[in-house]
Design an enzyme around this catalytic site. Sequence first.
Site, PDB file in Angstrom:
ATOM      1  CB  THR A  92      -0.903   0.006   1.250  1.00 37.42           C
ATOM      2  OG1 THR A  92      -1.481   1.295   1.409  1.00 37.42           O
ATOM      3  CG2 THR A  92      -0.121  -0.324   2.531  1.00 37.42           C
ATOM      4  CG  ASP A  93      -1.146   4.984  -0.867  1.00 37.85           C
ATOM      5  OD1 ASP A  93      -1.638   4.363   0.096  1.00 37.85           O
ATOM      6  OD2 ASP A  93      -1.783   5.843  -1.513  1.00 37.85           O
ATOM      7  CD  GLU A  94      -3.063   3.605   4.727  1.00 34.33           C
ATOM      8  OE1 GLU A  94      -2.774   3.465   5.921  1.00 34.33           O
ATOM      9  OE2 GLU A  94      -4.224   3.568   4.291  1.00 34.33           O
ATOM     10  CE1 TYR A 118      -3.347  -2.476   6.017  1.00 33.99           C
ATOM     11  CE2 TYR A 118      -3.058  -0.147   5.515  1.00 33.99           C
ATOM     12  CZ  TYR A 118      -3.236  -1.445   5.089  1.00 33.99           C
ATOM     13  OH  TYR A 118      -3.297  -1.719   3.747  1.00 33.99           O
ATOM     14  CE  LYS A 177      -0.266  -4.484   3.119  1.00 38.06           C
ATOM     15  NZ  LYS A 177      -0.750  -5.791   2.590  1.00 38.06           N
TER      16      LYS A 177
END
Length: 338
Positions: free
Chosen positions: A124-126, A152, A156
């Site tokens: 994810t870009d997060e 979260y 990741k």
Amino acid sequence: MKIIVTGGAGFIGGNFVYYELKNHADEIICLDKLTYAGNLETLAEAQKNSKFKFVRGDIADREAVYKLFEEVKPDIVVNFAAESHVDRSIEEPELFLRTNIIGTSVLLDACKKFGIKRFHQVSTDEVYGDLPLDRPDLFFTETTNLHTSSPYSASKAAADLLVQAYQRTYQIPATISRCSNNYGPYHFPEKLIPLMIINALHEKKLPVYGKGINVRDWLYVEDHCAAIDLIIRRGTVGEVYNIGGHNERTNLEVVKTILKILGKSEDLIEFVTDRKGHDQRYAIDPTKISNELGWTPQTKFDNGIKKTVAWYLDNRAWWEKIISGEYKNYYAKMYDNR
Ligand code: NAD
Ligand code: TDX
């Protein structure tokens, strides 16, 4: 070829299963634990296809994963399985560590033990943290430092680092993709877009966190599936690919667009206490995947959001069943007195 798709009973994994069955002749084996976010009804049509098989199991259960690899001998594994909701990670981080980190490590060990042509990690870009709202010129590239904000995103990022370590140390042929926010069919009602559509349909308040000025870069889920499909077939082992389509919107813009499509009043909007550690802006630079693999997103936000609202109107049974169950307790816990 045989492709194991983990987390295929969830939102993006489910859409990916249909994308693969439609576009290729490969066998698809879905491994999914069926957590609160997994839904066999999402896979009802796929179950009618002889090229598709569903296996219930936990990616962090080593014995079950090894047994499946031994039986299937997969050519490719695409790992979508994850705890995916930032708000839940703030309430209960540990579950995220187990599935997102330990689960990924078990899959990598299975790839090492049984051999694999490709392991693809759906990230994810997060993992890049956030960008400031007053710098619209900045974008995440594949070389942006990892800098996480929530349990979260930290889980990741840890999984991404493990994938890279296994690739270097054990020569696991792995790729990673980091995508921006997805939207479209089968999106679980806890997430912004489906939550707002469903609340608006019920004339319930729409809980916008903070001032609603946080920015997300929205990608129609089918475009994400097309990008992963290209990466697993033509992407270069060891590489990271960012996926995003320059569809940035503030949360308030998204909510107002949904209200307009449904013909509902903006009076339904209610500003509520902000998310802890709330990331301000995500924005992806997709130059690499565009130049190397020729990927371009097909659906612009203004069209994709209309298609998505139409899907929720046409598929009430899918989400009505979800929101009438355990989800009620989740909603009360997260939003009552917020
Ligand atoms: P989701 O929550 O809708 O689905 C997750 C699926 O994984 C569910 O079917 C669930 O049952 C399954 N699962 C959870 N724990 C499991 C376990 N231990 N073993 C096996 N299966 C398990 O998530 P999503 O939105 O479809 O996201 C899929 C992947 O894409 C995730 O890895 C997420 O980090 C990533 N991602 C999501 C977005 C987004 O906007 N939704 C954007 C970028 C990346
Ligand atoms: O009720 C809400 N009100 C609100 O204002 C909810 C659920 C969200 N929001 C805001 C928070 C975010 O700024 O809307 C934005 C989007 O929220 P989510 O749908 O929870 O997504 P986000 O936190 O951006 O993360 C999503 O994109 C990246 C996915 O859930 C992740 O799995 C993915 O990695």
